[in-house]
Design a protein around this motif. Structure first.
Motif, mmCIF file in Angstrom:
data_model
loop_
_atom_site.group_PDB
_atom_site.id
_atom_site.type_symbol
_atom_site.label_atom_id
_atom_site.label_comp_id
_atom_site.label_asym_id
_atom_site.label_seq_id
_atom_site.Cartn_x
_atom_site.Cartn_y
_atom_site.Cartn_z
ATOM 1 N N THR A 74 0.821 -1.216 0.000
ATOM 2 C CA THR A 74 0.000 0.000 0.000
ATOM 3 C C THR A 74 0.855 1.267 0.000
ATOM 4 O O THR A 74 0.391 2.336 0.371
ATOM 5 C CB THR A 74 -0.935 0.019 1.223
ATOM 6 O OG1 THR A 74 -0.157 0.033 2.424
ATOM 7 C CG2 THR A 74 -1.866 -1.182 1.230
ATOM 8 N N TYR A 119 -0.649 4.488 -1.575
ATOM 9 C CA TYR A 119 -1.571 5.267 -0.752
ATOM 10 C C TYR A 119 -0.800 6.163 0.222
ATOM 11 O O TYR A 119 -1.124 7.347 0.390
ATOM 12 C CB TYR A 119 -2.496 4.334 0.033
ATOM 13 C CG TYR A 119 -3.518 3.623 -0.814
ATOM 14 C CD1 TYR A 119 -4.738 4.220 -1.131
ATOM 15 C CD2 TYR A 119 -3.273 2.353 -1.307
ATOM 16 C CE1 TYR A 119 -5.684 3.562 -1.907
ATOM 17 C CE2 TYR A 119 -4.207 1.685 -2.085
ATOM 18 C CZ TYR A 119 -5.412 2.300 -2.383
ATOM 19 O OH TYR A 119 -6.343 1.655 -3.165
ATOM 20 N N ASP A 140 -8.174 8.841 4.722
ATOM 21 C CA ASP A 140 -8.557 7.546 4.143
ATOM 22 C C ASP A 140 -7.338 6.796 3.610
ATOM 23 O O ASP A 140 -7.232 5.574 3.769
ATOM 24 C CB ASP A 140 -9.565 7.746 3.020
ATOM 25 C CG ASP A 140 -10.906 8.260 3.520
ATOM 26 O OD1 ASP A 140 -11.141 8.216 4.748
ATOM 27 O OD2 ASP A 140 -11.714 8.716 2.687
ATOM 28 N N TYR A 141 -6.425 7.523 2.964
ATOM 29 C CA TYR A 141 -5.247 6.867 2.395
ATOM 30 C C TYR A 141 -4.307 6.388 3.498
ATOM 31 O O TYR A 141 -3.683 5.333 3.370
ATOM 32 C CB TYR A 141 -4.514 7.808 1.439
ATOM 33 C CG TYR A 141 -5.180 7.950 0.084
ATOM 34 C CD1 TYR A 141 -6.504 7.582 -0.115
ATOM 35 C CD2 TYR A 141 -4.480 8.462 -0.998
ATOM 36 C CE1 TYR A 141 -7.117 7.716 -1.349
ATOM 37 C CE2 TYR A 141 -5.074 8.599 -2.245
ATOM 38 C CZ TYR A 141 -6.399 8.228 -2.415
ATOM 39 O OH TYR A 141 -6.990 8.362 -3.642
ATOM 40 N N ALA A 162 -5.760 3.234 4.707
ATOM 41 C CA ALA A 162 -5.504 2.138 3.769
ATOM 42 C C ALA A 162 -4.097 1.583 3.952
ATOM 43 O O ALA A 162 -3.863 0.376 3.835
ATOM 44 C CB ALA A 162 -5.698 2.616 2.335
ATOM 45 N N ALA A 163 -3.152 2.466 4.239
ATOM 46 C CA ALA A 163 -1.761 2.046 4.447
ATOM 47 C C ALA A 163 -1.504 1.586 5.872
ATOM 48 O O ALA A 163 -0.419 1.066 6.157
ATOM 49 C CB ALA A 163 -0.821 3.199 4.102
ATOM 50 N N ASP A 193 2.086 -1.542 -7.796
ATOM 51 C CA ASP A 193 2.074 -0.107 -8.143
ATOM 52 C C ASP A 193 3.480 0.490 -8.195
ATOM 53 O O ASP A 193 3.665 1.684 -7.939
ATOM 54 C CB ASP A 193 1.228 0.696 -7.137
ATOM 55 C CG ASP A 193 -0.222 0.272 -7.115
ATOM 56 O OD1 ASP A 193 -0.827 0.177 -8.195
ATOM 57 O OD2 ASP A 193 -0.753 0.038 -6.020
ATOM 58 N N GLY A 212 -8.435 6.696 -5.557
ATOM 59 C CA GLY A 212 -9.518 6.556 -4.595
ATOM 60 C C GLY A 212 -10.725 5.817 -5.143
ATOM 61 O O GLY A 212 -11.588 5.379 -4.365
ATOM 62 N N ARG A 257 -10.604 3.004 -6.918
ATOM 63 C CA ARG A 257 -10.425 1.559 -6.990
ATOM 64 C C ARG A 257 -10.579 0.960 -5.598
ATOM 65 O O ARG A 257 -10.226 1.590 -4.589
ATOM 66 C CB ARG A 257 -9.074 1.205 -7.598
ATOM 67 C CG ARG A 257 -7.883 1.368 -6.701
ATOM 68 C CD ARG A 257 -6.586 1.089 -7.455
ATOM 69 N NE ARG A 257 -5.484 0.812 -6.556
ATOM 70 C CZ ARG A 257 -4.217 0.694 -6.934
ATOM 71 N NH1 ARG A 257 -3.895 0.866 -8.209
ATOM 72 N NH2 ARG A 257 -3.266 0.415 -6.058
ATOM 73 N N ILE A 261 -9.886 -0.963 -2.238
ATOM 74 C CA ILE A 261 -8.682 -1.326 -1.492
ATOM 75 C C ILE A 261 -8.656 -2.836 -1.344
ATOM 76 O O ILE A 261 -9.652 -3.459 -0.962
ATOM 77 C CB ILE A 261 -8.663 -0.628 -0.125
ATOM 78 C CG1 ILE A 261 -8.608 0.892 -0.323
ATOM 79 C CG2 ILE A 261 -7.486 -1.102 0.713
ATOM 80 C CD1 ILE A 261 -8.758 1.676 0.947
ATOM 81 N N GLU A 262 -7.528 -3.414 -1.681
ATOM 82 C CA GLU A 262 -7.420 -4.865 -1.667
ATOM 83 C C GLU A 262 -7.671 -5.410 -0.272
ATOM 84 O O GLU A 262 -7.084 -4.948 0.709
ATOM 85 C CB GLU A 262 -6.013 -5.283 -2.141
ATOM 86 C CG GLU A 262 -5.842 -6.790 -2.220
ATOM 87 C CD GLU A 262 -4.407 -7.183 -2.528
ATOM 88 O OE1 GLU A 262 -3.504 -6.572 -1.927
ATOM 89 O OE2 GLU A 262 -4.193 -8.085 -3.350
ATOM 90 N N SER A 263 -8.567 -6.388 -0.182
ATOM 91 C CA SER A 263 -8.826 -7.049 1.101
ATOM 92 C C SER A 263 -8.075 -8.375 1.146
ATOM 93 O O SER A 263 -7.728 -8.945 0.106
ATOM 94 C CB SER A 263 -10.327 -7.304 1.280
ATOM 95 O OG SER A 263 -10.821 -8.103 0.215
#
Length: 754
Positions: free
Chosen positions: A218, A221, A262-263, A266-267, A300, A609, A611, A613-615
């Motif tokens: 991540t 992000y 939010d980012y 995510a990280a 990425d 934002g 896409r 977020i990979e779970s």
């Protein structure tokens, strides 16, 4: 007698001195070379056991080999090997086209001089496509640098106020001179700061003021949030950017809309920490940045390279002491045409972007295992081991076995050599003239032509000689081509230069220049340094492109400067400075203004934002980092496992929480499974790993008499690659772990933890 040379285990190639034993072969002692211009006596622990590279149990080759029909090998003489290989390469060229001959390698760490002669062999047989390990790591960053600045950049860590490492642990992987000493100097200075972005609490992170222990994969992000804070809190160098850069409005328009909180979530990094890091970067007089394989072999990766560069460009950290710079070069590395907006070529089957002339490693098997008429039909592998080092080893082996012809030039019977039709033995890096083209120091850059330390065994040939013989066997060069140049060389270097310039007017001969130099200028050089002949052109080109730096380094001006530089390189057994730059020289090396807004990359950042977020997939609850640099790992030229004093088998590192959940402890055996394969490995439980993140070391899984450790690429997938540059996701492999039980005693487990 102590002999100067260099370590060959990372790109720094620190100077070392070797005390050769009375037998003329063994390395009795190794120490840092105090006369080396960059390392000045510094060396880490890894170089001190290089005798095991030179004299250990490595599977050393001393005769050319040809594969029999039953798959075994037989020794043949050099004339037979060269004649047959040239004939078979010619047959592939004449039947399918020279562009179906593929070249991989050109030198591992500390082993590049021989590879500089390979372009002549490729030209002689009409080959066009090539790749190397750089296309597993650096091509995404090369492409971004080309589009933003038109040149590669590096960081001045010795003088920076703030050091930022992104997916980089220089305490183990180095990357700049005297890395451990420089890191400790930064850590002890209250006026300086160190920032580390890494999911692992590495040795470098232990020294850092700020450790952003990002959730694996991540980084985009986190870095986007960091860049957004700089814009949203008006921490950018607006006046500097107005003077030097274009595209600021487009970039700030995107970053103003980034939801920082939010980012950061995510990280999985605290927003307050990200904002504190942004403030520290913005307040610093100078910031130096290094991104490396932790992000370059991850999800990425190309976008991460882009945003990472926005962070230091938005704060004006270029072209000054302690910041990012553009190094001089003797042989250019990482050049690309992207600055002018020119889209480069694509690979013939997969249509993959070719960056800096390199086909992405992860598509090589795809380029072979197909019925496409333009597929690769033959492969020449030099000082490289793609059957082990590229993603999805099983598929790479299948691809090698599908080729019409595989020729390997190497020191040892590697995993790739075992699949070859012909294996041509070369001297080790300590038995021949050798050099490394990773010359990035600043403001004083250096080049080290290393002289042989010990004699090569009978039966091997240095790579320049192998390439020269292949070119001659193809009929591309004959004595008629050499004779006028030899006569000119006998009359002096000035007359030779005039004669050689005349030859270069012929485009076909220009492509064979390295072998022409080797056969004509080479025999006139002191120290029997024929292999250094190719550096003559490089020295003159360096003097032409960097006149001020070459003059300040003491070589004068004009044509004489290139000649003096070349002579210094050939004579300088400890290495020599090639340029001595002023800090603002970086600006002179840019083709124009800095380009902040790279349209397709910026558009991808703008839609980050949107896409999901990979779970975490419950079937694959772990993220495996397949190839971590540790205290006793290096590149795969270290084939003798006794080189490693600790962690000989390469244990799987995991967090305390994961170990407790699985019911395992240090030394227990587990089964590690990915979508591509599985392996049994022992566990090393540590508090340095995040929960859900596990790692295997690089450089293991090699077979000499038997296999030692896990080969990471038995577990990786070729299709897991960056969408822009095709670089692999070796640091983000979905995995699961199942306990198998303990294989060590309680006492051994206690000792391992200690």
């Amino acid at each position: 007698m102590w002999q100067p040379s260099a370590c060959i285990l990372c790109e720094c190639n620190c100077g070392i001195e070797i005390l050769v034993g009375e037998d003329g072969r063994s390395f009795e002692k190794i120490r840092g070379d105090k006369q080396h211009p960059a390392s000045a006596g510094y060396t880490c622990n890894k170089a001190l056991r290089l005798d095991l590279h030179q004299n250990g149990n490595t599977g050393r080759l001393t005769h050319p080999l040809r594969r029999r029909q039953d798959g075994t090998f037989e020794e043949i003489d050099w004339d037979t090997a060269i004649t047959e290989i040239a004939a078979r390469l010619g047959e592939v060229r004449d039947t399918f086209g020279g562009e179906t001959i593929f070249y991989y390698g050109g030198g591992g760490q500390g082993n590049h001089l021989g590879g500089s002669y390979s372009p002549a062999t490729l030209a002689a047989f009409g080959a066009r496509y090539r790749s190397s390990a750089l296309a597993q790591e650096k091509t995404g960053e090369f492409w971004v640098n080309a589009r933003m600045l038109g040149h590669i950049t590096r960081g001045d860590f010795e003088h920076c106020e703030v050091a930022l490492f992104v997916g980089k642990n220089p305490y183990q992987s180095h990357g700049f001179p005297r890395a451990r000493s420089v890191l400790k100097d930064i850590g002890k200075d209250p006026a300086r700061s160190m920032i580390v972005i890494d999911p692992v609490r590495t040795e470098t992170a232990e020294l850092a003021d700020f450790h952003l222990q990002v959730r694996p994969g991540t980084d985009l992000y986190l870095l986007t949030a960091l860049a957004a804070v700089l814009v949203q809190e008006n921490l950018i160098a607006a006046d500097w950017l107005a003077e030097h850069a274009d595209g600021l409005d487009a970039v700030t328009a995107v970053l103003r809309d980034v939801p920082v909180a939010d980012y950061c979530a995510a990280a999985d990094v605290e927003e307050t920490l990200v904002r504190a890091v942004a403030a520290r970067i913005a307040a610093a007089d100078s910031v130096a940045v290094f991104e490396d394989l932790g992000v370059q072999m991850n999800r990425d990766s190309t976008l991460v390279s882009y945003v990472e560069k926005l962070v230091w460009l938005l704060t004006g950290n270029f072209g000054k002491r302690g910041a990012q710079y553009v190094p001089s070069s003797l042989v250019p590395i990482g050049r690309d045409r992207g600055y002018a907006g020119v889209e480069g070529p694509r690979s013939p089957v997969a249509g993959a972007r070719i960056i800096s002339g390199l086909v992405p490693c992860n598509v090589i098997a795809e380029e072979i295992l197909t019925d496409h008429p333009a597929r690769y039909r033959a492969m020449l592998v030099e000082s490289a081991n793609p059957a082990h080092s590229l993603a999805d080893s099983a598929r790479m082996r299948e691809a090698l076995e599908a080729l019409e012809l595989v020729v390997v030039i190497d020191v040892a019977m590697t995993e790739t050599a075992r699949l070859a039709d012909y294996v041509l033995p070369a001297p080790t890096q300590f038995e021949k003239f050798e050099a490394t083209f990773f010359n990035f120091d600043f403001p004083r850059n250096l080049f080290h032509l290393r002289h042989p330390v010990v004699a090569a065994p009978e039966g091997v040939l240095p790579e320049p000689e192998i390439h020269a013989r292949l070119v001659e066997a193809s009929g591309a060069l004959t004595e008629d081509d050499y004779a006028p140049l030899r006569e000119a060389a006998a009359r002096g270097r000035a007359e030779f230069a005039q004669a050689f310039l005349g030859v270069l007017a012929d485009p076909a001969k220009r492509r064979l220049a390295s072998v022409l130099l080797y056969r004509t200028l080479g025999p006139t050089l002191p120290h029997d340094a024929s292999a250094a002949a190719v550096l003559w052109m490089a020295a003159h080109e360096c003097a032409r492109k960097n006149p001020a730096g070459v003059e300040k380094a003491g070589y004068g001006t004009g044509l004489a400067a290139g000649e003096r530089l070349f002579e210094a390189i050939v004579d300088g057994k400890h290495g020599v400075h090639i340029t001595d730059d002023e800090y603002d020289e970086s600006w002179n090396r840019l083709p124009g203004r800095i380009n902040l807004a790279v349209p397709d990359l910026l558009a991808a950042v703008a839609t980050l934002g949107d896409r999901p977020i990979e779970s975490q997939d419950p079937d694959w609850p772990f993220v495996l980092s397949a190839g971590e640099r540790r205290a006793f790992t290096a590149n795969t030229i270290m084939r003798d496992p006794s080189w490693r004093r600790r962690d000989v088998d390469g244990r799987l590192r995991m967090s305390l929480a994961d170990a407790e959940r699985l019911g395992v402890t240090t030394g227990d055996q587990v089964r590690l499974t990915t979508r591509r394969g599985s392996a049994e490995v022992s566990v090393d439980v540590t508090d340095t790993m995040r929960s859900g993140h596990i790692s295997l070391p690089n450089g293991l899984g090699l077979t000499v008499e038997e296999r030692t450790g896990v080969a990471p690429n038995e577990l990786t997938a070729a299709e897991d690659r960056d969408e822009w540059a095709g670089t692999p996701w070796h640091k983000h492999v979905p995995a699961r772990v199942e306990p198998l039980g303990s294989s060590v005693t309680a006492e051994e487990a206690v000792a391992a933890r200690a």
